[in-house]
Design an enzyme around this catalytic site. Structure first.
Site, PDB file in Angstrom:
ATOM      1  N   ARG A 211       0.788  -1.224   0.000  1.00 30.88           N
ATOM      2  CA  ARG A 211       0.000   0.000   0.000  1.00 30.88           C
ATOM      3  C   ARG A 211       0.821   1.275   0.000  1.00 30.88           C
ATOM      4  O   ARG A 211       0.526   2.216  -0.733  1.00 30.88           O
ATOM      5  CB  ARG A 211      -0.932   0.055   1.223  1.00 30.88           C
ATOM      6  N   THR A 212       1.819   1.325   0.831  1.00 32.52           N
ATOM      7  CA  THR A 212       2.535   2.601   0.982  1.00 32.52           C
ATOM      8  C   THR A 212       3.196   2.985  -0.337  1.00 32.52           C
ATOM      9  O   THR A 212       3.027   4.102  -0.831  1.00 32.52           O
ATOM     10  CB  THR A 212       3.560   2.507   2.132  1.00 32.52           C
TER      11      THR A 212
ATOM     12  N   LYS B  12      26.180  -4.303  -2.723  1.00 29.53           N
ATOM     13  CA  LYS B  12      27.648  -4.262  -2.847  1.00 29.53           C
ATOM     14  C   LYS B  12      28.291  -3.588  -1.645  1.00 29.53           C
ATOM     15  O   LYS B  12      29.506  -3.367  -1.625  1.00 29.53           O
ATOM     16  CB  LYS B  12      28.044  -3.481  -4.102  1.00 29.53           C
TER      17      LYS B  12
ATOM     18  N   ARG C  93      11.643   3.752   2.854  1.00 30.32           N
ATOM     19  CA  ARG C  93      11.293   2.766   3.895  1.00 30.32           C
ATOM     20  C   ARG C  93      12.535   1.937   4.174  1.00 30.32           C
ATOM     21  O   ARG C  93      13.184   1.457   3.237  1.00 30.32           O
ATOM     22  CB  ARG C  93      10.143   1.862   3.450  1.00 30.32           C
TER      23      ARG C  93
ATOM     24  N   HIS D 216       5.859   6.119  11.331  1.00 32.62           N
ATOM     25  CA  HIS D 216       5.248   5.972  10.006  1.00 32.62           C
ATOM     26  C   HIS D 216       4.279   7.139   9.827  1.00 32.62           C
ATOM     27  O   HIS D 216       3.066   6.967   9.817  1.00 32.62           O
ATOM     28  CB  HIS D 216       4.522   4.627   9.935  1.00 32.62           C
TER      29      HIS D 216
END
Ligand code: NCD
Length: 304
Positions: free
Chosen positions: A52-53, A81, A102, A130
Site C-alpha cells: 500500500r505505501t 555491494k 522505507r 510511520h
C-alpha cells in the site's frame, strides 16, 4: 521540508493537509485529471516489503501528473555491494525531487535527511515512525466517523514494534482523543510513548482485552503482530494470534464504530468482518492516495 516524524507537524499543519486531501479525492478516484506535479520526479526507495505505501505514493504522484522511479527490493541495488544508505540517498537526491524511504533501521529517515537536499519522506523506519500512515489514518477517522477531535480510540495488537501506532498515538493525543492501549504485557506501548502522550494531556488506559472497549470505542485500530521484529521466533509464537475481531464480537459494538487496520492483516480480523458496516480498513488504504497527494504537493512546493 522533510517528513521524518509525525512530530514534524503542528495540529494546524495536519488540518491543512487533511483539507487539501479532501479536495484531492476526485483526482485520486480518477474522476478528474491534474498536472499539479508535472515534471516532478519522486524516488521510492523501499528496503522493506510494502504494498500500500509504495503503490499509493506512486498512484498519488502519477495522478498528479508527476513521475516515479525507484526500487521495491534493495537486492537489485548497490546496497548489495555494500553502499551506505547515505550514498544511496545522495544519488536519489540527484535524480529526483522528492524521496520516499522505507528502511528496517529505526532512525534511517532522520539520517537520510542529513544527506539529502531534496525532501525525505519517512515511509517507515523499523519500529520507529510511520507519519504518512498517520495522516491517512486521521483522514479516515475524520471522514468515516464524522470528526477527529475527542474520539475514543483503542489501539490494539503489537504496540511495541508497530510503527503505525507510535505515530498515531502521538497525533491522536494532539486531537484530544481518549486512548486505550490494548496489548499483551510484552507488546505494550513503549514507556517513552506513554509518557509523551501523558505530557500532552492524554490519560491513556492500558488493557489487554478488546471486549473491554467494544461497547465504548469510536474506533478500534488493530495491528499485525510484527513477526519480523521479534528477536526470538518462539516469543512471536506465544502472541501470534492473541487478538481476533469477529462478527460475534461486533454484536456488542457501539453504533457507528469503525474498525481500522494499517494492513496487511494476517488473522487478526476474520474475513466475515469485511462486509459489515464496521469495516473501514480498505477505504482507509484508499485514502492513502489523496492524503499522500496533499503531502507531495506540500513538500514539493517547499512550504505550506
Ligand atoms: C504497516 C507498516 O509497514 O508499518 N503497513 C503499512 O504501511 N500500511 C503495518 C504492518 O506492516 O503491519
Amino acid at each position: 521540508m522533510h517528513v521524518v516524524s509525525i512530530r514534524d507537524f503542528s495540529k494546524k499543519d495536519i488540518e491543512r493537509i487533511l483539507n487539501v486531501a479532501e479536495k484531492m479525492l476526485p483526482i485520486a478516484r480518477g474522476e478528474k485529471t491534474s498536472d499539479l506535479l508535472k515534471n516532478r520526479i519522486m524516488a521510492t526507495l523501499f528496503f522493506e516489503p510494502s504494498t500500500r505505501t509504495r503503490l499509493s505514493f506512486e498512484s498519488a504522484m502519477l495522478r498528479l501528473g508527476g513521475r516515479a522511479l525507484g526500487f521495491a527490493d534493495p537486492g537489485g541495488t548497490s546496497a548489495k555491494k555494500g553502499e551506505t544508505l547515505a550514498d544511496t540517498i545522495r544519488m536519489a537526491a540527484a535524480y529526483s525531487d522528492v524521496i520516499v524511504l522505507r528502511h528496517p533501521q529505526e532512525g534511517a529517515a532522520k539520517l537520510a535527511a542529513r544527506f539529502s537536499d531534496k525532501p525525505i519522506i519517512n515511509a517507515g523506519d523499523g519500529a520507529g515512525q510511520h507519519p504518512t500512515q498517520t495522516l491517512l489514518d486521521l483522514f479516515t477517522i475524520r471522514k468515516e466517523t464524522g470528526k477527529l477531535n475527542k474520539r475514543n480510540v483503542a489501539l490494539v495488537g503489537d504496540l511495541k514494534y508497530g510503527r503505525t501506532v507510535h505515530s498515531l498515538a502521538y497525533a491522536l493525543a494532539m486531537f484530544d482523543a481518549k486512548l486505550t492501549f490494548i496489548a499483551p504485557p510484552t507488546l505494550q506501548m513503549p514507556e517513552e510513548m506513554i509518557a509523551t502522550v501523558k505530557k500532552m494531556g492524554a490519560k491513556p488506559e492500558l488493557a489487554n482485552r478488546v471486549e473491554d472497549v467494544i461497547g465504548t470505542a469510536d474506533v478500534i485500530y488493530i495491528t499485525r503482530i510484527q513477526k519480523e521484529r521479534f528477536p526470538d521466533p518462539s516469543e512471536y509464537k506465544k502472541v501470534a494470534e492473541i487478538y481476533k475481531i469477529t462478527t460475534d464480537l461486533l454484536e456488542d459494538a457501539k453504533k457507528g464504530m469503525k474498525i481500522m487496520h494499517p494492513l496487511p492483516r494476517v488473522k487478526e480480523i476474520t474475513q466475515e468482518v469485511d462486509s459489515t458496516k464496521y469495516a473501514a480498513y480498505f477505504k482507509q488504504a484508499f485514502y492513502g492516495v489523496p492524503t499522500r497527494m496533499a503531502l507531495l504537493k506540500l513538500v514539493t512546493e517547499g512550504g505550506n
